[in-house]
Design a protein around this motif. Structure first.
Motif, short mmCIF file in Angstrom:
data_model
loop_
_atom_site.label_atom_id
_atom_site.label_comp_id
_atom_site.label_asym_id
_atom_site.label_seq_id
_atom_site.Cartn_x
_atom_site.Cartn_y
_atom_site.Cartn_z
N SER A 56 0.69 -1.16 -0.08
CA SER A 56 -0.13 0.07 0.11
C SER A 56 0.72 1.24 -0.04
O SER A 56 0.78 1.98 0.85
CB SER A 56 -0.97 0.11 0.96
N CYS A 57 1.83 1.26 -0.94
CA CYS A 57 2.45 2.56 -1.18
C CYS A 57 1.66 3.72 -1.49
O CYS A 57 1.12 3.60 -2.73
CB CYS A 57 3.65 2.52 -1.95
N ASP A 58 1.72 4.76 -1.10
CA ASP A 58 0.92 5.93 -1.39
C ASP A 58 1.73 6.87 -2.31
O ASP A 58 1.18 7.36 -3.22
CB ASP A 58 0.55 6.90 -0.16
N THR A 59 2.92 7.08 -2.20
CA THR A 59 3.78 8.01 -3.17
C THR A 59 3.73 7.79 -4.63
O THR A 59 3.90 8.33 -5.31
CB THR A 59 5.23 8.22 -2.59
N ILE A 60 3.53 6.36 -4.88
CA ILE A 60 3.76 5.97 -6.23
C ILE A 60 2.31 6.51 -6.88
O ILE A 60 2.12 6.86 -8.00
CB ILE A 60 3.55 4.44 -6.33
N PHE A 61 1.21 6.47 -5.99
CA PHE A 61 -0.15 7.04 -6.63
C PHE A 61 0.01 8.43 -6.61
O PHE A 61 -0.73 9.03 -7.66
CB PHE A 61 -1.08 6.40 -5.85
N TYR A 62 0.36 9.04 -5.82
CA TYR A 62 0.45 10.53 -5.85
C TYR A 62 1.33 11.02 -6.94
O TYR A 62 0.70 11.84 -7.56
CB TYR A 62 1.32 10.97 -4.60
N ARG A 63 2.35 10.32 -7.24
CA ARG A 63 2.92 11.02 -8.38
C ARG A 63 2.33 10.89 -9.55
O ARG A 63 2.18 11.77 -10.52
CB ARG A 63 4.55 10.14 -8.51
N SER A 64 1.64 9.49 -9.81
CA SER A 64 0.94 9.40 -11.34
C SER A 64 -0.58 10.43 -11.27
O SER A 64 -0.48 10.70 -12.24
CB SER A 64 0.48 7.68 -11.13
N GLY A 65 -0.95 10.32 -9.94
CA GLY A 65 -1.95 11.52 -10.03
C GLY A 65 -1.82 12.94 -10.51
O GLY A 65 -2.22 13.52 -11.16
N TYR A 66 -0.52 13.12 -9.77
CA TYR A 66 0.06 14.49 -9.91
C TYR A 66 0.50 14.74 -11.57
O TYR A 66 0.24 15.61 -12.16
CB TYR A 66 1.21 15.00 -9.20
N GLU A 67 1.23 13.64 -12.00
CA GLU A 67 1.61 13.56 -13.51
C GLU A 67 0.49 13.63 -14.50
O GLU A 67 0.37 14.53 -15.52
CB GLU A 67 2.38 12.50 -13.90
N GLN A 68 -0.70 12.95 -14.21
CA GLN A 68 -1.90 13.13 -15.10
C GLN A 68 -2.55 14.27 -15.06
O GLN A 68 -2.82 14.96 -16.21
CB GLN A 68 -2.88 11.99 -14.49
N TRP A 69 -2.32 15.21 -13.84
CA TRP A 69 -3.18 16.19 -13.72
C TRP A 69 -2.31 17.41 -14.58
O TRP A 69 -2.90 18.39 -15.19
CB TRP A 69 -3.08 16.68 -12.26
N LEU A 70 -0.89 17.20 -14.48
CA LEU A 70 -0.02 18.15 -15.24
C LEU A 70 -0.25 17.98 -16.80
O LEU A 70 -0.56 18.82 -17.51
CB LEU A 70 1.27 17.89 -15.05
N LYS A 71 -0.40 16.73 -17.09
CA LYS A 71 -0.60 16.03 -18.56
C LYS A 71 -2.16 16.61 -19.22
O LYS A 71 -2.04 17.09 -20.40
CB LYS A 71 -0.69 14.75 -18.65
N ASP A 72 -2.87 16.85 -18.15
CA ASP A 72 -4.35 17.25 -18.76
C ASP A 72 -4.34 18.81 -18.78
O ASP A 72 -5.36 19.51 -19.20
CB ASP A 72 -5.32 16.92 -17.76
N GLY A 73 -3.19 19.45 -18.42
CA GLY A 73 -3.10 21.06 -18.43
C GLY A 73 -3.20 21.67 -17.04
O GLY A 73 -3.08 23.00 -17.18
#
Length: 678
Positions: free
Chosen positions: A387-404
């Motif tokens: 249950s690593c959280d930071t892997i999901f934080y990173r991907s969520g943040y990256e997709q937010w950036l990718k969306d603009g």
């Protein structure tokens, strides 16, 4: 003098002529009409209520059944037409039933503004039952002295009985009198209304009311001018309601109820809990429980104002509300099955290696792992197990950036939000129960809609602050937050996306939604609309129809990806975050898979979750437990789920389901409608 006599004679003759014309009209012109009316006044038509159908579990054991009782009813319209408004009759009735007259008057007073319970919620034109616990001696006093009790009846009626007590009360529902508004609104109800019928107000009683209620009979009775019955002129027997067979197993239901009670007792600040058991192969519900519960027998004979308020009171935990399908909570890490899927849909490799640091910077703010502990490089399998959280934080943040980011230049893909919807989150499951909540998936559109609704208040608070908050630091923080929401509350921020990825922030799901999603994940990938009703059976034991479970969607996963995630979850109770709760469990015989969840709630204890399935190879059960303010998922919800599995598989006690098998064949009914073998 002669003129006066002449006028008098003319007047008398005129009156005689008028009388003769009137007699001719009555006896000749309308004679037959009045004969018919006179005959009609010597008969009384009585609608005989039908016996309501039972609700059975999957093995034919009664969840709701009928028992006969003597019921005293009052014709309110007849009483209020009496010179004293029926007060003398009510005084005599109160003496027989040992009830105060004021209570009887309240029970027959129609509910309305300013009228507290107990009051009459039904039609003013139907007899009002005021006591369903009358003994034979009391009934005979009324029947043998009918002239002293005009408008009062004492008859045998069937009354609902709940063998399981509080078990599944919110799911089963309750009965209440038919209101005049319902008679006008519900098509066909008025035509078959017996005058004393009750209708389902919640749960299965409401959804399957038309099936369970049956059809009333007709009895036309000849009476004398005093209203005393002389004989039956015509009689049409009532048709009993159909029996509803459900997929619920009452033994498993009892096990779940008991586990929830233990979980809340072991978490001192817990204020509610829910448990769901599904058959993932069929989408049928085996158990659906919510705590605190209540005894549905409180509705029989009318409920007091204090009793009704208790069912809706925060102080008692609102026991009338089902947390299993109405409770909306942040799901915590149980939501990561959706987030892993979103990562795969966004192009992250299934067997890639991902770093799990103790903290990850989202913009200028650190988002920490549990206790800030870094776990190093790992694959997605291990990310779920540990249950690593930071892997999901990173991907969520990256997709937010990718969306603009804050200002997307083109329509954003919002892969995390759309994947969650494909898992069935953010909309009702469609279960055959009323009042289900939809949960919440907070995407950009939701943020804008919320800002439109709340910006006025936020902007006002940005100016006035929070003078009522004693803690100055807290008040300053709230004022800054209000100013931020006033100016930019419509924007989906980076932190919102990071929190979304681990089932925190504004994400809300119901325990039933989570159970439905896990059932699809560990079975065939198909999203089903759960069903409790299994079949309806006629009073003579003949099958009327089976109730199908509709397939309403498909998870956005390939078979390979689905099995990969399922395999990772299969290690959580043995090698992951739930290992402590399942120490000593015979994994070599019955392997359990699942995912813990611990969702933070501001100002309260964490919400404790455990979503699970067993046996892992060919799952027959999905068990989800949620404990509000229960603390960590591994310390409260997971042990409760273990207790449920112990009951199902017979660990430490006889199994609730022999060999752990769910019912696949309907019970056999005898010609008299009883269940064979019971």
């Amino acid at each position: 003098m002669h003129a006066r006599l002449l006028v008098l004679h003319v007047l008398v003759l005129t009156l005689l002529a008028v009388l003769a014309v009137r007699l001719y009209q009555v006896q000749v012109v309308r004679g037959q009409e009045f004969v018919t009316r006179a005959a009609e006044t010597r008969t009384r038509t009585v609608m005989v209520p039908a016996v309501r159908g039972q609700i059975l579990d999957a093995a034919g054991r009664p969840l709701v059944r009928n028992h006969t009782a003597l019921v005293v009813s009052v014709d309110r319209i007849g009483l209020i037409r009496m010179p004293d408004g029926g007060l003398s009759v009510l005084k005599k009735l109160g003496a027989v039933l040992d009830k105060p007259v004021k209570l009887l008057q309240k029970r027959i007073t129609p509910c309305g503004p300013g009228v507290g319970k107990p009051c009459w919620t039904g039609s003013p034109y139907q007899p009002i039952p005021i006591d369903d616990k009358v003994n034979t001696r009391e009934a005979l006093q009324i029947l043998e002295r009918q002239e002293e009790f005009p408008g009062i009846t004492a008859e045998v009626h069937s009354v609902r009985q709940y063998p399981g007590g509080e078990a599944g009360a919110q799911m089963l529902g309750y009965l209440q009198p038919v209101t005049q508004a319902e008679l006008e609104k519900r098509e066909g109800l008025k035509a078959v209304f017996s005058g004393v019928d009750l209708v389902g107000r919640d749960g299965l009683e409401y959804v399957y009311d038309d099936v369970l209620r049956g059809k009333p009979g007709l009895r036309r009775v000849q009476v004398d001018r005093m209203g005393k019955a002389l004989g039956v002129e015509q009689e049409v027997p009532p048709v009993s309601g159909d029996t509803l067979v459900t997929s619920i197993d009452s033994r498993v239901q009892a096990v779940v109820e008991e586990a929830l009670q233990h979980a809340m007792k072991n978490a001192p600040k817990a204020d509610g809990a829910a448990g769901v058991v599904l058959d993932p192969r069929t989408g049928r519900v085996i158990a659906l429980a919510s705590a605190p519960g209540y005894d549905p027998a409180v509705w029989a004979g009318g409920i007091s104002a204090s009793g009704y308020q208790r069912l809706l009171s925060d102080a008692t935990g609102k026991p009338l509300v089902s947390r299993a399908l109405n409770g909306q909570f942040a799901p915590g890490s149980t939501f990561k099955v959706s987030s892993v899927t979103a990562m795969l849909r966004a192009g992250y490799p299934l067997k890639g290696t991902y770093d799990c640091p103790g903290s990850f910077m989202v913009g200028d703010r650190p988002f920490n792992n549990f206790h800030g502990i870094g776990l190093g490089p790992m694959n997605l399998h291990t990310a779920l197990v540990k249950s690593c959280d930071t892997i999901f934080y990173r991907s969520g943040y990256e997709q937010w950036l990718k969306d603009g980011g804050l200002h997307p230049s083109k329509p954003p893909k919002e892969v995390f939000a759309n994947t969650a919807r494909a898992f069935g989150f953010g909309k009702r499951t469609g279960i055959d129960l009323p009042g289900e909540s939809s949960g919440r998936i907070p995407d950009r559109a939701w943020k804008k809609a919320m800002w439109t609704q709340t910006s006025g208040t936020a902007c006002k608070r940005a100016k006035t602050g929070y003078p009522e908050v004693a803690d100055k630091a807290r008040a300053d923080f709230l004022k800054r937050l209000a100013n931020e929401n006033c100016l930019e509350g419509f924007l989906l921020r980076a932190g919102d996306s990071a929190n979304f990825s681990i089932g925190q922030g504004d994400v809300l799901v119901t325990p039933l939604q989570l159970a439905r999603a896990y059932a699809a994940l560990v079975s065939d990938g198909k999203l089903r609309s759960p069903r409790i009703g299994w079949a309806t059976v006629r009073p003579d034991g003949k099958l009327v129809k089976r109730i199908p479970v509709p397939v309403v969607g498909k998870l956005p996963l390939s078979e390979k990806e689905r099995l990969y995630i399922k395999d990772a979850l299969s290690q959580v109770p043995s090698d992951g975050t739930a290992a402590g709760a399942f120490t000593g469990w015979p994994m070599d015989k019955i392997r359990i898979g699942g995912k813990t969840g611990t969702a933070e709630v501001w100002g309260k204890e964490d919400t404790s979750w455990f979503a699970s399935f067993a046996p892992t190879q060919h799952p027959r059960f999905v068990v989800v437990v949620m404990v509000s303010q229960g603390g960590m998922g591994a310390s409260t919800a997971a042990p409760a789920a273990r207790e449920i599995y112990e009951g199902i598989f017979g660990i430490k006690r006889p199994p609730a389901l022999p060999h752990g098998r769910t019912a696949s064949v309907l019970p056999r009914f005898a010609p008299d409608g009883t269940v064979e073998g019971e």
